[in-house]
Write a protein that holds these residues in place. Structure first.
Motif, PDB file in Angstrom:
ATOM      1  N   GLN A 182      10.752   4.655 -10.110  1.00 25.87           N
ATOM      2  CA  GLN A 182      10.985   3.627  -9.097  1.00 25.87           C
ATOM      3  C   GLN A 182       9.768   3.600  -8.180  1.00 25.87           C
ATOM      4  O   GLN A 182       9.386   4.627  -7.626  1.00 25.87           O
ATOM      5  CB  GLN A 182      12.217   3.934  -8.263  1.00 25.87           C
ATOM      6  CG  GLN A 182      13.518   3.764  -8.999  1.00 25.87           C
ATOM      7  CD  GLN A 182      14.696   3.981  -8.064  1.00 25.87           C
ATOM      8  OE1 GLN A 182      14.709   4.918  -7.272  1.00 25.87           O
ATOM      9  NE2 GLN A 182      15.684   3.116  -8.159  1.00 25.87           N
ATOM     10  N   PHE A 183       9.151   2.430  -8.058  1.00 26.82           N
ATOM     11  CA  PHE A 183       8.017   2.299  -7.162  1.00 26.82           C
ATOM     12  C   PHE A 183       7.980   0.895  -6.577  1.00 26.82           C
ATOM     13  O   PHE A 183       8.668  -0.016  -7.057  1.00 26.82           O
ATOM     14  CB  PHE A 183       6.694   2.645  -7.859  1.00 26.82           C
ATOM     15  CG  PHE A 183       6.318   1.712  -8.978  1.00 26.82           C
ATOM     16  CD1 PHE A 183       5.507   0.611  -8.740  1.00 26.82           C
ATOM     17  CD2 PHE A 183       6.758   1.942 -10.269  1.00 26.82           C
ATOM     18  CE1 PHE A 183       5.153  -0.240  -9.773  1.00 26.82           C
ATOM     19  CE2 PHE A 183       6.408   1.098 -11.307  1.00 26.82           C
ATOM     20  CZ  PHE A 183       5.600  -0.002 -11.052  1.00 26.82           C
ATOM     21  N   VAL A 184       7.187   0.747  -5.531  1.00 26.48           N
ATOM     22  CA  VAL A 184       7.091  -0.543  -4.853  1.00 26.48           C
ATOM     23  C   VAL A 184       5.631  -0.821  -4.504  1.00 26.48           C
ATOM     24  O   VAL A 184       4.869   0.103  -4.217  1.00 26.48           O
ATOM     25  CB  VAL A 184       7.989  -0.571  -3.591  1.00 26.48           C
ATOM     26  CG1 VAL A 184       7.516   0.406  -2.546  1.00 26.48           C
ATOM     27  CG2 VAL A 184       8.090  -1.960  -3.014  1.00 26.48           C
ATOM     28  N   LEU A 185       5.245  -2.096  -4.585  1.00 24.51           N
ATOM     29  CA  LEU A 185       3.953  -2.568  -4.100  1.00 24.51           C
ATOM     30  C   LEU A 185       4.224  -3.481  -2.926  1.00 24.51           C
ATOM     31  O   LEU A 185       5.115  -4.346  -3.008  1.00 24.51           O
ATOM     32  CB  LEU A 185       3.217  -3.382  -5.168  1.00 24.51           C
ATOM     33  CG  LEU A 185       2.401  -2.641  -6.193  1.00 24.51           C
ATOM     34  CD1 LEU A 185       3.280  -2.047  -7.251  1.00 24.51           C
ATOM     35  CD2 LEU A 185       1.409  -3.589  -6.816  1.00 24.51           C
ATOM     36  N   LEU A 193       3.726 -14.939   8.850  1.00 20.47           N
ATOM     37  CA  LEU A 193       3.250 -13.759   8.145  1.00 20.47           C
ATOM     38  C   LEU A 193       3.931 -13.722   6.789  1.00 20.47           C
ATOM     39  O   LEU A 193       5.062 -14.169   6.635  1.00 20.47           O
ATOM     40  CB  LEU A 193       3.590 -12.488   8.918  1.00 20.47           C
ATOM     41  CG  LEU A 193       2.940 -12.329  10.275  1.00 20.47           C
ATOM     42  CD1 LEU A 193       3.479 -11.077  10.969  1.00 20.47           C
ATOM     43  CD2 LEU A 193       1.430 -12.236  10.155  1.00 20.47           C
ATOM     44  N   ARG A 194       3.237 -13.165   5.821  1.00 22.18           N
ATOM     45  CA  ARG A 194       3.778 -13.093   4.468  1.00 22.18           C
ATOM     46  C   ARG A 194       3.791 -11.634   4.032  1.00 22.18           C
ATOM     47  O   ARG A 194       2.874 -10.877   4.336  1.00 22.18           O
ATOM     48  CB  ARG A 194       2.897 -13.908   3.525  1.00 22.18           C
ATOM     49  CG  ARG A 194       3.263 -13.729   2.084  1.00 22.18           C
ATOM     50  CD  ARG A 194       2.380 -14.467   1.123  1.00 22.18           C
ATOM     51  NE  ARG A 194       1.001 -14.534   1.542  1.00 22.18           N
ATOM     52  CZ  ARG A 194       0.191 -15.548   1.279  1.00 22.18           C
ATOM     53  NH1 ARG A 194       0.621 -16.579   0.612  1.00 22.18           N
ATOM     54  NH2 ARG A 194      -1.064 -15.537   1.679  1.00 22.18           N
ATOM     55  N   MET A 195       4.852 -11.252   3.331  1.00 18.05           N
ATOM     56  CA  MET A 195       4.926  -9.921   2.734  1.00 18.05           C
ATOM     57  C   MET A 195       5.210 -10.097   1.251  1.00 18.05           C
ATOM     58  O   MET A 195       6.275 -10.598   0.863  1.00 18.05           O
ATOM     59  CB  MET A 195       6.039  -9.084   3.376  1.00 18.05           C
ATOM     60  CG  MET A 195       6.242  -7.716   2.740  1.00 18.05           C
ATOM     61  SD  MET A 195       4.876  -6.592   2.904  1.00 18.05           S
ATOM     62  CE  MET A 195       5.084  -6.090   4.590  1.00 18.05           C
ATOM     63  N   GLY A 196       4.239  -9.721   0.428  1.00 16.40           N
ATOM     64  CA  GLY A 196       4.451  -9.714  -1.007  1.00 16.40           C
ATOM     65  C   GLY A 196       5.094  -8.394  -1.388  1.00 16.40           C
ATOM     66  O   GLY A 196       4.684  -7.333  -0.902  1.00 16.40           O
ATOM     67  N   ILE A 197       6.110  -8.459  -2.221  1.00 14.20           N
ATOM     68  CA  ILE A 197       6.841  -7.251  -2.622  1.00 14.20           C
ATOM     69  C   ILE A 197       6.997  -7.246  -4.133  1.00 14.20           C
ATOM     70  O   ILE A 197       7.447  -8.235  -4.722  1.00 14.20           O
ATOM     71  CB  ILE A 197       8.246  -7.207  -1.983  1.00 14.20           C
ATOM     72  CG1 ILE A 197       8.155  -7.249  -0.462  1.00 14.20           C
ATOM     73  CG2 ILE A 197       9.015  -5.975  -2.452  1.00 14.20           C
ATOM     74  CD1 ILE A 197       9.500  -7.466   0.223  1.00 14.20           C
ATOM     75  N   PHE A 198       6.634  -6.137  -4.757  1.00 10.64           N
ATOM     76  CA  PHE A 198       6.991  -5.908  -6.151  1.00 10.64           C
ATOM     77  C   PHE A 198       7.789  -4.620  -6.183  1.00 10.64           C
ATOM     78  O   PHE A 198       7.344  -3.595  -5.663  1.00 10.64           O
ATOM     79  CB  PHE A 198       5.769  -5.773  -7.072  1.00 10.64           C
ATOM     80  CG  PHE A 198       6.179  -5.396  -8.464  1.00 10.64           C
ATOM     81  CD1 PHE A 198       6.659  -6.357  -9.331  1.00 10.64           C
ATOM     82  CD2 PHE A 198       6.166  -4.080  -8.878  1.00 10.64           C
ATOM     83  CE1 PHE A 198       7.091  -6.010 -10.602  1.00 10.64           C
ATOM     84  CE2 PHE A 198       6.600  -3.721 -10.141  1.00 10.64           C
ATOM     85  CZ  PHE A 198       7.054  -4.690 -11.012  1.00 10.64           C
ATOM     86  N   SER A 199       8.961  -4.672  -6.767  1.00  7.99           N
ATOM     87  CA  SER A 199       9.839  -3.515  -6.832  1.00  7.99           C
ATOM     88  C   SER A 199      10.181  -3.227  -8.290  1.00  7.99           C
ATOM     89  O   SER A 199      10.562  -4.134  -9.027  1.00  7.99           O
ATOM     90  CB  SER A 199      11.122  -3.791  -6.046  1.00  7.99           C
ATOM     91  OG  SER A 199      12.049  -2.757  -6.245  1.00  7.99           O
ATOM     92  N   ALA A 200      10.053  -1.976  -8.679  1.00 11.50           N
ATOM     93  CA  ALA A 200      10.386  -1.566 -10.046  1.00 11.50           C
ATOM     94  C   ALA A 200      11.441  -0.468 -10.006  1.00 11.50           C
ATOM     95  O   ALA A 200      11.330   0.483  -9.232  1.00 11.50           O
ATOM     96  CB  ALA A 200       9.143  -1.053 -10.757  1.00 11.50           C
TER      97      ALA A 200
END
Length: 162
Positions: A47-50, A95-102
């Motif tokens: 499990q990780f996040v960007l 404001l923008r928050m890009g999120i990648f969640s695995a």
């Protein structure tokens, strides 16, 4: 959550990557080069996040990188690429928050909780313009509860069913 982070730390794996909004776009090429080989499983936790914060007015060079993670690195669900926009009633701009969640099966409840907390605690207005999911996992069903055939469906016209 905290338990996932502790287990990832004990295994010495990466569980979060935060991209500096001032970083040049070449960072994505370096990250792809590092994670394109077979060492990916050795480096990344299950499990990780960007995360990539930034201004909405700026072009987001990280979006193709996040899509690469969704389509090539962590192809199978649960993997999500979301964008969250924040605005303040007292200031202009967003404001923008890009999120990648695995690997987070509770991604949607976590995303909603995150936006609700930003709204209630900080007075920000949030907007989620899009979320893209990874490929769904194939479900094994050797003994289905219902086997449908042609007689299982209403064959009358749509008007008469209405």
């Amino acid at each position: 959550t905290l338990d996932v982070m502790k287990s990832a730390l004990s295994l010495g794996k990466i569980n979060a990557i935060v991209i500096d909004p001032a970083a040049p776009s070449g960072v994505s090429l370096v990250l792809k080069k590092i994670l394109s080989n077979v060492r990916r499983k050795e480096l990344l936790a299950a499990q990780f996040v960007l995360l990539a914060p930034g201004l909405k007015s700026h072009h987001s060079w990280y979006s193709p990188l996040f899509e690469w993670f969704r389509t090539d690195v962590k192809k199978m669900s649960p993997s999500h690429h979301a964008e969250v926009l924040f605005s303040s009633p007292t200031r202009s701009g967003k404001l923008r928050m890009g999120i990648f969640s695995a690997g987070d099966v509770d991604f949607y409840p976590h995303l909603v909780g995150f936006t609700e907390k930003c709204e209630s605690k900080y007075g920000l207005e949030t907007e989620i313009p899009r979320v893209r999911d990874g490929k769904p996992r194939k479900m094994e069903c050797s003994n289905p509860p219902i086997v449908a055939n042609e007689s299982s469906y209403d064959r009358t016209t749509a008007d008469s069913q209405w």
